[in-house]
Structures are given as C-alpha cells and as structure tokens.
Design an enzyme around this catalytic site. Sequence first.
Site, PDB file in Angstrom:
ATOM      1  N   THR A   1      -7.737  11.172   7.253  1.00 55.25           N
ATOM      2  CA  THR A   1      -9.146  11.167   6.869  1.00 55.25           C
ATOM      3  C   THR A   1      -9.934  12.239   7.624  1.00 55.25           C
ATOM      4  OG1 THR A   1     -11.172   9.869   7.165  1.00 55.25           O
ATOM      5  CG2 THR A   1      -9.340   9.250   8.548  1.00 55.25           C
ATOM      6  N   ASP A   2     -11.026  12.691   7.011  1.00 56.31           N
ATOM      7  CA  ASP A   2     -11.900  13.648   7.696  1.00 56.31           C
ATOM      8  C   ASP A   2     -12.604  13.005   8.894  1.00 56.31           C
ATOM      9  OD1 ASP A   2     -13.703  12.009   6.331  1.00 56.31           O
ATOM     10  OD2 ASP A   2     -14.772  13.637   5.327  1.00 56.31           O
TER      11      ASP A   2
HETATM   12  P1  NAD Z   1      -7.441   0.158   1.249  1.00 57.75           P
HETATM   13  O1  NAD Z   1      -7.940  -0.640   2.384  1.00 57.75           O
HETATM   14  O2  NAD Z   1      -8.062   0.016  -0.101  1.00 57.75           O
HETATM   15  O3  NAD Z   1      -5.879  -0.124   1.049  1.00 57.75           O
HETATM   16  C1  NAD Z   1      -4.990  -0.234   2.129  1.00 57.75           C
HETATM   17  C2  NAD Z   1      -3.699  -0.868   1.608  1.00 57.75           C
HETATM   18  O4  NAD Z   1      -2.787  -0.926   2.704  1.00 57.75           O
HETATM   19  C3  NAD Z   1      -3.874  -2.298   1.095  1.00 57.75           C
HETATM   20  O5  NAD Z   1      -3.165  -2.466  -0.107  1.00 57.75           O
HETATM   21  C4  NAD Z   1      -3.268  -3.157   2.192  1.00 57.75           C
HETATM   22  O6  NAD Z   1      -2.691  -4.363   1.714  1.00 57.75           O
HETATM   23  C5  NAD Z   1      -2.203  -2.215   2.743  1.00 57.75           C
HETATM   24  N1  NAD Z   1      -1.848  -2.530   4.138  1.00 57.75           N
HETATM   25  C6  NAD Z   1      -2.713  -2.757   5.174  1.00 57.75           C
HETATM   26  N2  NAD Z   1      -1.997  -3.045   6.277  1.00 57.75           N
HETATM   27  C7  NAD Z   1      -0.688  -2.987   5.935  1.00 57.75           C
HETATM   28  C8  NAD Z   1       0.522  -3.161   6.655  1.00 57.75           C
HETATM   29  N3  NAD Z   1       0.524  -3.493   7.960  1.00 57.75           N
HETATM   30  N4  NAD Z   1       1.698  -3.005   5.996  1.00 57.75           N
HETATM   31  C9  NAD Z   1       1.716  -2.693   4.669  1.00 57.75           C
HETATM   32  N5  NAD Z   1       0.597  -2.532   3.945  1.00 57.75           N
HETATM   33  C10 NAD Z   1      -0.597  -2.660   4.573  1.00 57.75           C
HETATM   34  O7  NAD Z   1      -7.489   1.672   1.751  1.00 57.75           O
HETATM   35  P2  NAD Z   1      -7.755   3.012   0.931  1.00 57.75           P
HETATM   36  O8  NAD Z   1      -9.205   3.266   0.872  1.00 57.75           O
HETATM   37  O9  NAD Z   1      -6.943   3.002  -0.301  1.00 57.75           O
HETATM   38  O10 NAD Z   1      -7.142   4.076   1.943  1.00 57.75           O
HETATM   39  C11 NAD Z   1      -5.767   4.450   1.869  1.00 57.75           C
HETATM   40  C12 NAD Z   1      -5.479   5.482   2.938  1.00 57.75           C
HETATM   41  O11 NAD Z   1      -6.303   6.632   2.737  1.00 57.75           O
HETATM   42  C13 NAD Z   1      -5.784   4.994   4.355  1.00 57.75           C
HETATM   43  O12 NAD Z   1      -4.765   5.474   5.196  1.00 57.75           O
HETATM   44  C14 NAD Z   1      -7.118   5.631   4.691  1.00 57.75           C
HETATM   45  O13 NAD Z   1      -7.225   5.863   6.071  1.00 57.75           O
HETATM   46  C15 NAD Z   1      -7.023   6.937   3.921  1.00 57.75           C
HETATM   47  N6  NAD Z   1      -8.308   7.510   3.470  1.00 57.75           N
HETATM   48  C16 NAD Z   1      -9.206   6.758   2.769  1.00 57.75           C
HETATM   49  C17 NAD Z   1     -10.382   7.339   2.313  1.00 57.75           C
HETATM   50  C18 NAD Z   1     -11.379   6.566   1.486  1.00 57.75           C
HETATM   51  O14 NAD Z   1     -12.449   7.080   1.162  1.00 57.75           O
HETATM   52  N7  NAD Z   1     -11.092   5.338   1.076  1.00 57.75           N
HETATM   53  C19 NAD Z   1     -10.646   8.688   2.588  1.00 57.75           C
HETATM   54  C20 NAD Z   1      -9.706   9.432   3.316  1.00 57.75           C
HETATM   55  C21 NAD Z   1      -8.533   8.833   3.738  1.00 57.75           C
END
Ligand code: NAD
Length: 340
Positions: free
Chosen positions: A126-127
């Site tokens: 992430t940023d």
């Molecule tokens: P989210 O919270 O919607 O989804 C996370 C998923 O990971 C869920 O399905 C959850 O069940 C699973 N999870 C959590 N802990 C776990 C574990 N211990 N073992 C297996 N599965 C597990 O998150 P998101 O918004 O889809 O983000 C996904 C990735 O992208 C993350 O790594 C986040 O840091 C990164 N990210 C998100 C954004 C954003 O705007 N949402 C931006 C940049 C980067």
Amino acid sequence: MKKVLVTGGAGFIGSNFVYYWLERYPEDRVICVDALTYAGNLSTLEKALQNPQFRFYKTDICDREAIYEIFRKEMPDAVVNFAAESHVDRSIDAPEIFLKTNVLGTQVLLDASRAFGVKRYHQVSTDEVYGDLPLDRPDLFFTESTPIHTSSPYSASKASADLLVLAYHRTYGLPVTVSRCSNNYGPYHFPEKLIPLMIVNCLHDKPLPVYGEGLNVRDWLYVTDHCKAIDRILCDGRVGEVYNVGGHNEMRNIDIVRLICQKLSKPESLITYVADRKGHDMRYAIDPAKISEELGWKPETSFAEGIEKTVSWYLENRSWWEPIISGEYRSYYEKMYGKA
Ligand code: NAD
Ligand code: TYD
C-alpha cells in the site's frame, strides 16, 4: 503462468483479482487461500466456485503446516499475497492481529514459496507505507524511493512485510515483486471503508460520519485497474522491484461524501463531523511513472465512471452487503460510531 495461488481472495481486492484472472487467463488454475475473517465472504466467490479452474482453501496464512500442505499439493507457479488485516481504524483499536497476519503470515508464505520453488512471489502492499504528504504541497508525490515513514499500526505492519519480502530476495534470491497501490474502490468493498460505508449509510438514511473536517485527500483507483497493474507486474515486472500504482485521482473525503449523497439523491444534512482518527494521514498521492514507463500500465477507468459503476453495484447487490452489516459488523459499528 499456469497455477496462481491467491491469498485473501475472499476479500475486496483479492476477489476482484480472482474474477479478473479467471476471465483473462481461462486456462490457468486459481487457488484461493483465505481464512474467512470478518472481512472475507464465501458468497463473494460464489461464481468462481462454479469454475472447475478454481480451488478454495479456508486456511489461515499463519498456519505453517496447512500452508505447506497446500503448496505441496498444488505446486503453484506464482503467489499473490492479498491476505491482510486491512482497516486502519481497527489497527488503532487492536494492533496485535495486524502484526500476526500481515508480518508473520507473510513470512510463512515466503518460506513456503522458497521451499516449493515458486517462480514469482508478489506482495500486494500500500502507499500508506510512505506516511503522508502535506496538503499545501500539491507538487509532491510518493515515488518508489520515498522513505518508508508509517503512521498507523496497519501501515507499519505492511511496511514490515515489504521489508521482509525484499530481504528474502536479497538474502535467498526469491523472485519477488512488490506493488504499493493507492486507495481502491469498486464492487465487494467491505462497508467499513469510506466509500461503501457512505453508500450503505445513505441507503439507510443514517448519519455519514466524516472524520475531522473531511479535508484529508486520498488518490482513488478503480479496483480492476489495480488488478491489471498486478497482472503487468507478474508478467513483465523486474524481480526485486517495487512498483507504485495510482491514478492521479486525488479527492478530499468531504467531496466524495457529497458526491455519494448527490448520486443517491440524499440530503447533505446526513453528513456528521465526528472525532478525527488518531494519527490521521493528510494526503496520499502516487507518482505512477515507473509502472507506466516500464510496463505500459495506465488507469483505464475514470473516477466519474468508476463511482457510477460502484454506486450501481451496491444498489443491485443488496443481498451481498445486507447480511454483512449484521452480526460482528454491527458491534464494530456501534463501538466506532455509537448506536445512531
Ligand atoms: P480486505 O480486508 O477486504 O480482505 C482481506 C482478506 O484477507 C479477507 O478475505 C480476509 O478473510 C483475508 N485474511 C485476513 N487475515 C487472513 C489470514 N490470517 N489468513 C488468510 N486470509 C486472511 O482487504 P482488501 O482491501 O481487499 O486489501 C487486500 C490487500 O491489498 C491488503 O494486503 C491491503 O493491505 C492491500 N491494499 C488495499 C488497498 C485498499 O484500498 N483496499 C489499497 C492498497 C493496498
Ligand atoms: P478508509 O476507507 O478507511 O481508507 P484509508 O484510511 O486506508 O485511506 O478511509 C479513507 C478516508 O476516509 C480516510 O481519510 C479516513 C476517512 N473516513 C471518514 O472520514 N469516515 C469514516 O467513517 C471512514 C471509515 C473513513
């Protein structure tokens, strides 16, 4: 690429990636590993589960034995790690699980990738690892060489994981790549995050809680554009490299909330200013020059189009989010925002 193991594929971006990949590369096998925490929903993967090229394992990435067993059985060519605790507010309230999943879980995946000769390990970061930028310096952007300078337990855990991933490349030669993306929006976004929370609250005529004065700026990217960026990095990105992903689409929170009110024909009087988030980052803004020049990636969905699609999706998919906002979410909401 033949077998892609996607962790966190039942969450927001991971599920969009699963659907993107199955459609773009119908010959490939997609293996999804997800612990189904509060943020992961199997209903999100309903259509994927009907595809014979898709496999699902309900497994915690911290469970080394179970993860090794999956790698042994599936022998993935590539791993894309989306699994994480992802909500800043929750990390301020209870940081421990963020360190467990985001750091130690990443380590398990890195070890498994080494042990089973994975050809590419991609870390979805992430940023937020860069900290924030001041509002009065619109000329400043995050580049890949901006120093890491985290604010929240969430961003600190993501930055720690990034360092570990890059260390596994330098120390063991593991073929890794890292992407650092700005805020995503689109279908299957969990309604604790700004855009879906405001849509869902508008639809229930509930107060719209804006932190502080709502002047904080985020750089919004439609989720499919993020999936395409990861695809480009997996195919042609250089190992050991970090790529920033963002769309030069900076918006103030208050302007987003007003726009959502307008789209849903709801009065702005629903907007309620609430106490600011602790350590609240002011502005995020990505310079995507590297991914654009090296890999030819550019965002394809304008914010006007993306927000229209997103609002329509929430209107048409109540059966997805209505069950989600009951149960655990309800107690979280009451703790955060009171019983309004
Ligand atoms: P989210 O919270 O919607 O989804 C996370 C998923 O990971 C869920 O399905 C959850 O069940 C699973 N999870 C959590 N802990 C776990 C574990 N211990 N073992 C297996 N599965 C597990 O998150 P998101 O918004 O889809 O983000 C996904 C990735 O992208 C993350 O790594 C986040 O840091 C990164 N990210 C998100 C954004 C954003 O705007 N949402 C931006 C940049 C980067
Ligand atoms: P969020 O969606 O949690 O993403 P992040 O903190 O990772 O950028 O929040 C986006 C912005 O919206 C952030 O500045 C905090 C603000 N915000 C509110 O004003 N009210 C809310 O209820 C939420 C969840 C966020």
